[in-house]
Design a protein around this motif. Structure first.
Motif, PDB file in Angstrom:
ATOM      1  N   SER A  12       0.830  -1.212   0.000  1.00 59.20           N
ATOM      2  CA  SER A  12       0.000   0.000   0.000  1.00 59.20           C
ATOM      3  C   SER A  12       0.863   1.260   0.000  1.00 59.20           C
ATOM      4  O   SER A  12       0.487   2.275  -0.581  1.00 59.20           O
ATOM      5  CB  SER A  12      -0.995  -0.002   1.163  1.00 59.20           C
ATOM      6  N   GLU A  31      11.283   3.005   4.908  1.00 56.74           N
ATOM      7  CA  GLU A  31      11.027   1.583   5.159  1.00 56.74           C
ATOM      8  C   GLU A  31      12.044   1.050   6.161  1.00 56.74           C
ATOM      9  O   GLU A  31      13.233   1.300   6.045  1.00 56.74           O
ATOM     10  CB  GLU A  31      11.104   0.798   3.839  1.00 56.74           C
ATOM     11  N   ARG A  42      10.659 -11.067   2.691  1.00 54.38           N
ATOM     12  CA  ARG A  42      11.466 -10.250   3.617  1.00 54.38           C
ATOM     13  C   ARG A  42      10.782 -10.170   4.974  1.00 54.38           C
ATOM     14  O   ARG A  42       9.591 -10.438   5.090  1.00 54.38           O
ATOM     15  CB  ARG A  42      11.744  -8.863   3.049  1.00 54.38           C
ATOM     16  N   HIS A  52      -0.925 -15.243  -2.068  1.00 50.83           N
ATOM     17  CA  HIS A  52      -1.337 -13.837  -2.151  1.00 50.83           C
ATOM     18  C   HIS A  52      -1.976 -13.588  -3.506  1.00 50.83           C
ATOM     19  O   HIS A  52      -1.302 -13.284  -4.480  1.00 50.83           O
ATOM     20  CB  HIS A  52      -0.116 -12.923  -1.978  1.00 50.83           C
ATOM     21  N   ALA A  53      -3.289 -13.738  -3.553  1.00 52.78           N
ATOM     22  CA  ALA A  53      -3.988 -13.550  -4.822  1.00 52.78           C
ATOM     23  C   ALA A  53      -4.317 -12.069  -5.001  1.00 52.78           C
ATOM     24  O   ALA A  53      -4.860 -11.446  -4.090  1.00 52.78           O
ATOM     25  CB  ALA A  53      -5.278 -14.360  -4.808  1.00 52.78           C
ATOM     26  N   ARG A 110       3.710 -12.940  -3.833  1.00 53.24           N
ATOM     27  CA  ARG A 110       3.741 -11.602  -3.235  1.00 53.24           C
ATOM     28  C   ARG A 110       5.120 -10.946  -3.401  1.00 53.24           C
ATOM     29  O   ARG A 110       5.203  -9.773  -3.781  1.00 53.24           O
ATOM     30  CB  ARG A 110       3.332 -11.691  -1.761  1.00 53.24           C
ATOM     31  N   ASP A 319      -3.514  -1.814   5.315  1.00 49.03           N
ATOM     32  CA  ASP A 319      -3.884  -2.551   6.525  1.00 49.03           C
ATOM     33  C   ASP A 319      -3.948  -1.654   7.760  1.00 49.03           C
ATOM     34  O   ASP A 319      -4.547  -2.040   8.759  1.00 49.03           O
ATOM     35  CB  ASP A 319      -2.871  -3.667   6.794  1.00 49.03           C
ATOM     36  N   MET A 332      -4.788  -6.564  -0.842  1.00 47.00           N
ATOM     37  CA  MET A 332      -3.989  -5.848  -1.843  1.00 47.00           C
ATOM     38  C   MET A 332      -4.886  -5.144  -2.858  1.00 47.00           C
ATOM     39  O   MET A 332      -4.585  -4.037  -3.306  1.00 47.00           O
ATOM     40  CB  MET A 332      -3.034  -6.820  -2.541  1.00 47.00           C
TER      41      MET A 332
HETATM   42  C1  LIG Z   1      -1.213 -14.818   5.731  1.00 50.06           C
HETATM   43  C2  LIG Z   1      -1.765 -13.707   4.871  1.00 50.06           C
HETATM   44  C3  LIG Z   1      -2.195 -13.967   3.585  1.00 50.06           C
HETATM   45  C4  LIG Z   1      -2.720 -12.942   2.801  1.00 50.06           C
HETATM   46  N1  LIG Z   1      -3.198 -13.217   1.551  1.00 50.06           N
HETATM   47  C5  LIG Z   1      -3.662 -12.214   0.786  1.00 50.06           C
HETATM   48  C6  LIG Z   1      -4.157 -12.462  -0.526  1.00 50.06           C
HETATM   49  O1  LIG Z   1      -4.247 -13.607  -0.986  1.00 50.06           O
HETATM   50  N2  LIG Z   1      -4.561 -11.395  -1.276  1.00 50.06           N
HETATM   51  C7  LIG Z   1      -4.533 -10.128  -0.778  1.00 50.06           C
HETATM   52  O2  LIG Z   1      -4.913  -9.191  -1.490  1.00 50.06           O
HETATM   53  N3  LIG Z   1      -4.109  -9.866   0.463  1.00 50.06           N
HETATM   54  C8  LIG Z   1      -3.679 -10.868   1.249  1.00 50.06           C
HETATM   55  N4  LIG Z   1      -3.246 -10.600   2.507  1.00 50.06           N
HETATM   56  C9  LIG Z   1      -3.318  -9.214   3.001  1.00 50.06           C
HETATM   57  C10 LIG Z   1      -2.128  -8.395   2.512  1.00 50.06           C
HETATM   58  O3  LIG Z   1      -0.930  -9.021   2.909  1.00 50.06           O
HETATM   59  C11 LIG Z   1      -2.227  -7.002   3.123  1.00 50.06           C
HETATM   60  O4  LIG Z   1      -3.509  -6.485   2.929  1.00 50.06           O
HETATM   61  C12 LIG Z   1      -1.219  -6.070   2.483  1.00 50.06           C
HETATM   62  O5  LIG Z   1       0.076  -6.550   2.651  1.00 50.06           O
HETATM   63  C13 LIG Z   1      -1.333  -4.687   3.120  1.00 50.06           C
HETATM   64  O6  LIG Z   1      -0.295  -3.893   2.659  1.00 50.06           O
HETATM   65  P1  LIG Z   1       0.310  -2.764   3.585  1.00 50.06           P
HETATM   66  O7  LIG Z   1       1.313  -2.070   2.738  1.00 50.06           O
HETATM   67  O8  LIG Z   1      -0.764  -1.978   4.212  1.00 50.06           O
HETATM   68  O9  LIG Z   1       1.040  -3.534   4.779  1.00 50.06           O
HETATM   69  P2  LIG Z   1       2.331  -4.463   4.702  1.00 50.06           P
HETATM   70  O10 LIG Z   1       2.383  -5.156   3.416  1.00 50.06           O
HETATM   71  O11 LIG Z   1       2.301  -5.264   5.953  1.00 50.06           O
HETATM   72  O12 LIG Z   1       3.556  -3.448   4.727  1.00 50.06           O
HETATM   73  C14 LIG Z   1       3.896  -2.668   5.844  1.00 50.06           C
HETATM   74  C15 LIG Z   1       5.324  -2.155   5.618  1.00 50.06           C
HETATM   75  O13 LIG Z   1       5.669  -1.229   6.653  1.00 50.06           O
HETATM   76  C16 LIG Z   1       6.991  -1.526   7.115  1.00 50.06           C
HETATM   77  N5  LIG Z   1       7.077  -1.011   8.493  1.00 50.06           N
HETATM   78  C17 LIG Z   1       6.403  -1.464   9.580  1.00 50.06           C
HETATM   79  N6  LIG Z   1       6.687  -0.685  10.647  1.00 50.06           N
HETATM   80  C18 LIG Z   1       7.555   0.262  10.220  1.00 50.06           C
HETATM   81  C19 LIG Z   1       8.173   1.397  10.847  1.00 50.06           C
HETATM   82  N7  LIG Z   1       7.969   1.695  12.133  1.00 50.06           N
HETATM   83  N8  LIG Z   1       8.963   2.181  10.093  1.00 50.06           N
HETATM   84  C20 LIG Z   1       9.167   1.920   8.777  1.00 50.06           C
HETATM   85  N9  LIG Z   1       8.603   0.887   8.132  1.00 50.06           N
HETATM   86  C21 LIG Z   1       7.798   0.077   8.843  1.00 50.06           C
HETATM   87  C22 LIG Z   1       7.093  -3.041   7.002  1.00 50.06           C
HETATM   88  O14 LIG Z   1       8.431  -3.468   6.985  1.00 50.06           O
HETATM   89  C23 LIG Z   1       6.375  -3.263   5.667  1.00 50.06           C
HETATM   90  O15 LIG Z   1       7.255  -3.101   4.580  1.00 50.06           O
HETATM   91  C24 LIG Z   1      -2.768 -11.613   3.319  1.00 50.06           C
HETATM   92  C25 LIG Z   1      -2.335 -11.358   4.622  1.00 50.06           C
HETATM   93  C26 LIG Z   1      -1.868 -12.397   5.400  1.00 50.06           C
HETATM   94  C27 LIG Z   1      -1.464 -12.094   6.816  1.00 50.06           C
END
Ligand SMILES: Cc1cc2nc3c(=O)[nH]c(=O)nc-3n(C[C@H](O)[C@H](O)[C@H](O)COP(=O)(O)OP(=O)(O)OC[C@H]3O[C@@H](n4cnc5c(N)ncnc54)[C@H](O)[C@@H]3O)c2cc1C
Length: 451
Positions: A12, A31, A42, A52-53, A110, A319, A332
């Motif tokens: 995101s 990051e 990672r 991760h679809a 993913r 998230d 995603m």
């Molecule tokens: C087991 C599992 C399976 C999933 N399967 C699917 C699927 O099939 N399809 C789908 O669409 N979604 C799926 N999801 C959901 C998807 O993973 C999340 O919705 C998506 O990753 C959200 O993206 P994000 O960028 O908000 O968070 P994240 O991808 O979690 O990224 C957060 C980032 O912030 C960084 N970060 C954290 N704290 C700090 C800090 N203090 N300072 C700097 N950086 C920091 C982390 O290192 C990371 O890079 C799944 C989730 C799980 C748990």
């Protein structure tokens, strides 16, 4: 229009950075991880080892943000499946009737998806990604957020106030820190109310393993889904053929019914509920790794759009606003749609009242998938919480619809298009669809035999 700072280079954060680069002179992404040069899992995204679809709607929308992205993934080996002819969806004790639903799904892992998106974002002239830094807090003046505090990982605090190392100033801060997003706590620190929050407990366990599958094991299928099996409502399987000709199989279990990692036990757990064809394929599949487990306690939604006061210069995405039960594969796709919403808000009104306008737009993206996931989770044994009256009323109809969908490809297509977020749930209640559903599964089965 100045400098925007995105916290977190997960999916995101990267998508938000793409959207912001159309409107800001500079975009800095902070990051905590050191980002790998290759498409490998990672530490900051441990869920990346599991299926991760990117739902069909997400695939269509991501190509708008990054033209040609799904084609690029395909050229890197990610299979693209035609739904529902190259996918086996086994729901509620039967396989959905096959047929082309007018949608395709790109099946990158993913790590591959994130690395290709990251390369695209890093190549934008305005964007700089700072790796190995923790975002530790905000700076603010009056009702305006003016920047963030960051600290190099593993380095002790050096600032006089003891809070953190360096300050990065900017006109907009985007919290893309994932499930542990800090916006709610930061709002409280700045003297604002926290958003109301709802958690739907699922106590979900995931176990995933990579396999090489014999060529004849699953025919032309590239996606497998088994869920809501009578007698085993807590268990599920999701499988995707990915780049490198490897199948990633994820077993899931809710309300504490967690699948094991050990290969023999993994196969035994699957045997309890998957159809014989999938069981046979799994028994012949060659394991390629030792398996990984993941625990997910609850779905969480935070209602920022209901706050009456918000500081300027701070929004949250992904998230950190809403973390869905992953079995529905929505996170995603929602992140892509939120990035589009953020871009639209900036295009239409610049930074004027941006948080309020953005959260309202994001709520429109979130409402349907959140309701879908929360209502489905509340039907599970052991679930805590009250279902909406409308959902209770519709549940008999939905049960019948799923059984009809085992025989009627039109109903199956309608169901899958809603699941893929291509159509609104109301499409399942449209008169033509309702007529097919009300005829019932036996009539649908007779119709299928005649075809
Ligand atoms: C087991 C599992 C399976 C999933 N399967 C699917 C699927 O099939 N399809 C789908 O669409 N979604 C799926 N999801 C959901 C998807 O993973 C999340 O919705 C998506 O990753 C959200 O993206 P994000 O960028 O908000 O968070 P994240 O991808 O979690 O990224 C957060 C980032 O912030 C960084 N970060 C954290 N704290 C700090 C800090 N203090 N300072 C700097 N950086 C920091 C982390 O290192 C990371 O890079 C799944 C989730 C799980 C748990």
């Amino acid at each position: 229009m100045g400098h925007a700072i995105v916290l977190g280079a997960g999916i995101s954060g990267l998508l938000a950075a793409r959207a912001l680069a159309w409107h800001f002179d500079r975009v800095t992404v902070v990051e905590r991880d050191r980002l790998p040069g290759e498409a490998v899992p990672r530490r900051g995204v441990p869920q990346g080892r599991h299926v991760h679809a990117l739902l069909a709607r997400g695939g269509e929308a991501i190509d708008v943000l990054f033209p040609g992205l799904t084609g690029e993934l395909e050229s890197l080996g990610a299979p693209v499946s035609t739904l529902l002819t190259e996918a086996s969806y086994n729901l509620a004790g039967g396989e959905l009737a096959r047929g082309d639903i007018g949608a395709r799904m790109v099946q990158a892992s993913r790590p591959l998806l994130e690395s290709v998106v990251r390369e695209r974002v890093a190549a934008l002239g305005q964007v700089k990604i700072i790796e190995g830094y923790d975002a530790t807090g905000l700076t603010a003046e009056g009702s305006r957020v003016t920047g963030v505090r960051i600290r190099a990982r593993g380095r002790p605090s050096t600032a006089e106030d003891g809070t953190s190392g360096e300050v990065v100033r900017g006109e907009l801060v985007v919290d893309a820190l994932g499930r542990a997003g800090r916006s709610a706590a930061w709002l409280a620190e700045l003297g604002y109310a926290r958003p109301s929050e709802r958690r739907v407990k699922v106590d979900l366990g995931y176990t995933s393993r990579l396999f090489r599958m014999p060529e004849d094991a699953l025919g032309s299928d590239r996606v497998l889904l088994v869920a809501s099996v009578p007698g085993h409502p807590t268990r599920g399987l999701a499988g995707m053929l990915q780049e490198g000709d490897r199948w990633l199989l994820t077993l899931s279990g809710v309300q504490g019914d967690h699948p094991p990692t050990d290969l023999a036990e993994f196969r035994a757990f699957a045997r309890t509920f998957v159809p014989p064809r999938v069981e046979a394929a799994l028994s012949r599949a060659e394991p390629l790794d030792d398996g990984f487990a993941y625990r997910f306690p609850d779905g969480v939604r935070r209602w920022y759009e209901k706050l009456t006061a918000l500081p300027d210069g701070l929004v949250a995405v992904g998230d950190s606003v809403c973390s869905f039960n992953p079995v529905y594969g929505q996170g995603m796709t929602v992140a892509v749609l939120e990035a589009q919403a953020l871009e639209r808000c900036l295009r239409e009104g610049g930074q004027e009242e941006l948080p309020r306008r953005y959260y309202r737009a994001a709520a429109k993206v979130l409402d349907t998938p959140w309701r879908f996931a929360a209502e489905a989770d509340l039907t599970l044994p052991g679930a805590e919480g009250k279902r909406a009256r409308s959902a209770r009323l519709a549940s008999g109809y939905m049960l019948r619809l799923r059984r009809v969908a085992h025989h009627d490809p039109v109903v199956a297509a309608g169901l899958l298009r809603v699941t893929m977020l291509l159509d609104p749930p109301s499409a399942l209640f449209a008169p033509r669809m309702a007529a097919r559903v009300l005829r019932g599964p036996e009539a649908a089965a007779r119709g299928r035999r005649r075809r």
